[in-house]
Design an enzyme around this catalytic site. Structure first.
Site, short mmCIF file in Angstrom:
data_model
loop_
_atom_site.label_atom_id
_atom_site.label_comp_id
_atom_site.label_asym_id
_atom_site.label_seq_id
_atom_site.Cartn_x
_atom_site.Cartn_y
_atom_site.Cartn_z
N GLY A 64 0.81 -1.09 0.19
CA GLY A 64 -0.08 -0.19 0.61
C GLY A 64 0.71 0.94 -0.31
O GLY A 64 0.45 2.07 -0.78
N ASN A 110 -2.83 -7.54 4.78
CA ASN A 110 -2.16 -9.09 4.66
C ASN A 110 -3.12 -10.10 4.37
O ASN A 110 -4.37 -9.46 4.64
CB ASN A 110 -1.37 -8.44 5.56
CG ASN A 110 -1.79 -8.01 7.31
OD1 ASN A 110 -2.97 -7.07 6.60
ND2 ASN A 110 -1.60 -9.06 8.44
N THR A 111 -2.08 -10.91 4.04
CA THR A 111 -2.93 -11.68 3.29
C THR A 111 -2.78 -13.29 4.43
O THR A 111 -2.50 -13.78 3.19
CB THR A 111 -4.25 -12.03 2.37
OG1 THR A 111 -2.95 -11.83 1.24
CG2 THR A 111 -5.29 -10.98 2.19
N THR A 119 -2.71 -10.12 -2.37
CA THR A 119 -2.92 -11.45 -3.39
C THR A 119 -3.96 -12.42 -2.26
O THR A 119 -3.78 -12.33 -0.84
CB THR A 119 -2.24 -12.22 -2.91
OG1 THR A 119 -0.48 -10.79 -3.59
CG2 THR A 119 -1.30 -13.50 -3.42
N GLU A 144 -0.57 -6.61 -7.49
CA GLU A 144 0.59 -6.40 -7.69
C GLU A 144 1.00 -6.69 -7.06
O GLU A 144 1.50 -8.08 -7.41
CB GLU A 144 1.32 -5.40 -6.25
CG GLU A 144 1.89 -4.57 -6.08
CD GLU A 144 2.14 -3.88 -7.02
OE1 GLU A 144 1.40 -2.69 -7.45
OE2 GLU A 144 2.93 -3.80 -8.24
N ALA A 190 1.85 -17.16 -11.07
CA ALA A 190 3.50 -15.55 -10.99
C ALA A 190 4.13 -16.03 -10.33
O ALA A 190 5.71 -16.48 -10.20
CB ALA A 190 3.13 -14.59 -11.54
N PHE A 200 14.62 -19.83 -0.59
CA PHE A 200 13.75 -18.17 -0.87
C PHE A 200 13.29 -18.48 0.26
O PHE A 200 12.52 -18.93 0.60
CB PHE A 200 12.74 -18.35 -2.00
CG PHE A 200 11.84 -19.31 -1.85
CD1 PHE A 200 10.73 -19.23 -1.40
CD2 PHE A 200 12.46 -20.54 -2.96
CE1 PHE A 200 9.97 -20.45 -1.36
CE2 PHE A 200 10.61 -21.76 -2.82
CZ PHE A 200 9.73 -21.10 -2.18
N GLY A 201 12.57 -16.03 0.37
CA GLY A 201 11.84 -16.58 2.05
C GLY A 201 11.20 -15.44 0.99
O GLY A 201 10.80 -14.94 0.42
N CYS A 256 5.69 -13.56 0.46
CA CYS A 256 4.81 -14.52 -0.15
C CYS A 256 5.17 -15.71 -1.11
O CYS A 256 3.68 -16.48 -0.83
CB CYS A 256 4.45 -13.16 -1.44
SG CYS A 256 3.40 -11.83 -0.58
#
Ligand code: NAD
Ligand code: UGA
Length: 464
Positions: free
Chosen positions: A15, A89-90, A130, A160, A222, A271-272, A275
């Site tokens: 945001g 946030n989700t 998301t 996004e 993606a 990876f971190g 998301c």
């Protein structure tokens, strides 16, 4: 209706930067970013923004209190806006049905309820967070079930794609902007209005439109594809270590095939970020719900491989240090999940540090941007440890890399910060215990040079 006022609910990593760039590029639009966290809003209104993002300070300084506002007055911002982004946030659910996998939509739902309660005029509501496929349907249900007479809601999906550390550049020059809408003439009009906002700085041909469900699924897809590439190259890094091949050479050779491409083939400790894991788990959960177990299993493997990579790297450190790190001091270079951010959500450094702490090591941690309280918070989190007091005693945070290596047995590089490349490793070697080890979890250091100095060097995807 022309869009003259935009409200964004959620002043986080998405945001904040998204609306700052939007305000910069649309001087004719007034953009207000609201959050229920008064602390976060106060930081957005201060000289020290709540997130570190290269280039963001300048953008905010140019627009803040001109046509960009940060506020806790959610009601006024919603009431006055023509278009509202939901950018809350989700996170992955931590309880109940779908625990550990499904996305928790409670914040999205509360934002939708807030809009339904407050709105007194037509609104275009844009799902920026998301979300699972068909989440827009739930938002629509909530809004339309609470619709006041004469008020119309249009719901759009506009996921996004920015990455942290390059957010401003990604927002200024996105590969594409994706907008999904209802396949009705009203839906099309709403879509055109949001497209008009983006056309202030993005060529029309880079703004693609789809139906709402395709747009929602494309975002999960993606992230799943990107993470899958990292897990693929990381899986091959294990083969390289066992055979004498070099994963960087393999990645280069493979990536030069224009059908494959060279990006996102950097083998690493894993990876971190907030998301990749969350969104793949969500995709897996959706597939299971759709009775597609083979598809679910396929994507689940991307997560398994990432866990394997983090564990494999941590175990290698212990093995090389004569199978015991008990009471040994180990320097950790970098704690953020990638360079150029202070974000530590799901950072592989947590897994590495936790494993070393469990084996009795003492850690000296240095990261140029992560706040010390955040590191302690991450390492004392109930999911990470049973004994926060022991962790606090075993961890020291440093504000300088040279102080973090004094008297330690090994350096473990977890984040690829540029400054680690240029350090004086001769000086570092002299101040460390011998034999001195370096474990380069990001493959950024000059390994030949380090070996010449006298270091024992281990890295990912190459036998040294
Ligand atoms: P974040 O946690 O940084 O920010 C979310 C903000 O929303 C918080 O400040 C929270 O206080 C606020 N909030 C929650 N409910 C609210 C409510 N009802 N009213 C007002 N404020 C409320 O999250 P983020 O990293 O910005 O991510 C937001 C969404 O964007 C997520 O769905 C994420 O998956 C997605 N996304 C994130 C990134 C990224 O790089 N972080 C990139 C692309 C997409
Ligand atoms: C990622 C996506 O790149 C964004 O497009 C997306 O919008 C975002 O997730 C999101 O939905 O939140 P982000 O997590 O900020 O962005 O950062 P990335 O650059 O994707 O890196 C993610 C992780 O993968 C980092 O830990 C990074 O170090 C690691 N990585 C990346 C590798 O290990 N190897 C690579 O080749 C690339």
């Amino acid at each position: 209706m022309v869009i003259s006022k935009i409200c964004c609910i959620g002043a986080g990593y998405v945001g904040g930067p998204t609306c700052s760039v939007m305000a910069l590029k649309c001087p004719n639009i007034c953009v207000t970013v609201v959050d229920r966290s008064a602390e976060r809003i106060a930081q957005w209104n201060s000289d020290k923004l709540p997130i570190y993002e290269p280039g963001l300070d300048d953008v905010v300084k140019k627009c803040r209190n001109v046509n960009l506002f940060f506020s806790t007055d959610v009601e006024t911002a919603i009431r006055e806006a023509d278009l509202i982004f939901i950018s809350v946030n989700t996170p992955t659910k931590t309880f109940g049905n779908g625990k550990g996998r499904a996305a928790d939509l409670k914040y999205v739902e509360s934002a939708a309820r807030l809009i339904a309660e407050i709105a007194q005029s037509n609104k275009i509501v844009v799902e920026k967070s998301t979300v699972p496929v068909r989440a827009a349907e739930s938002i629509m249900h909530i809004l339309r079930a609470n619709q006041k007479p004469g008020i119309r809601y249009d719901i759009l999906s506009n996921p996004e794609f920015l990455a942290e550390g390059t957010a401003v550049d990604d927002l200024l020059h996105p590969d594409r902007v994706l907008i999904g809408g209802e396949e009705t003439s009203e839906g099309h009009q709403a879509l055109e209005k949001l497209s008009w906002v983006y056309q202030h700085w993005i060529p029309k041909e880079n703004i693609i439109t789809t139906n709402t469900w395709s747009s929602e699924l494309s975002k999960l897809a993606a992230n799943a594809f990107l993470a899958q590439r990292i897990s693929s190259i990381n899986s091959l890094s294990a083969v390289c270590e066992a055979t004498g091949a070099d994963v960087s050479e393999v990645a280069r050779a493979v990536g030069l095939d224009s059908r494959i491409g060279s990006k996102f083939l950097q083998a690493s400790v894993g990876f971190g970020g907030s998301c990749f894991q969350k969104d793949i788990l969500n995709l897996v959960y959706i597939c299971e719900g759709l009775n597609l177990p083979q598809v679910a299993e396929y994507w689940q493997q991307v997560i398994h491989m990432n866990e394997y990579q983090k564990t494999r790297f941590s175990q290698k450190i212990i093995e090389c240090l004569f199978n015991t790190v008990s009471d040994k001091r180990i320097s950790i270079f970098g704690f953020a999940f990638k360079k150029n951010t202070g974000d530590t959500r799901e950072t592989p450094a947590i897994t590495v540090c936790k494993t070393l702490l469990e084996e009795g090591a003492k850690l000296d941690i240095y990261d140029p941007k992560v706040e010390p309280e955040q590191i302690i918070d991450d390492l004392t989190h109930p999911c990470v440890t049973d004994s926060p007091e022991d962790v606090k005693k075993a961890v020291q945070i440093h504000s300088d890399p040279y102080s973090a290596v004094r008297g330690t047995h090994a350096i473990v590089l977890c984040t690829e910060w540029d400054e680690f490349i240029g350090l004086d490793y001769k000086r570092i070697f002299q101040s460390m215990m011998k034999p001195a080890y370096i474990f380069d979890g990001r493959k950024i250091l000059d390994h030949d040079h380090l070996q010449q100095i006298g270091f024992h060097v281990q890295t990912i995807g190459k036998k040294l």
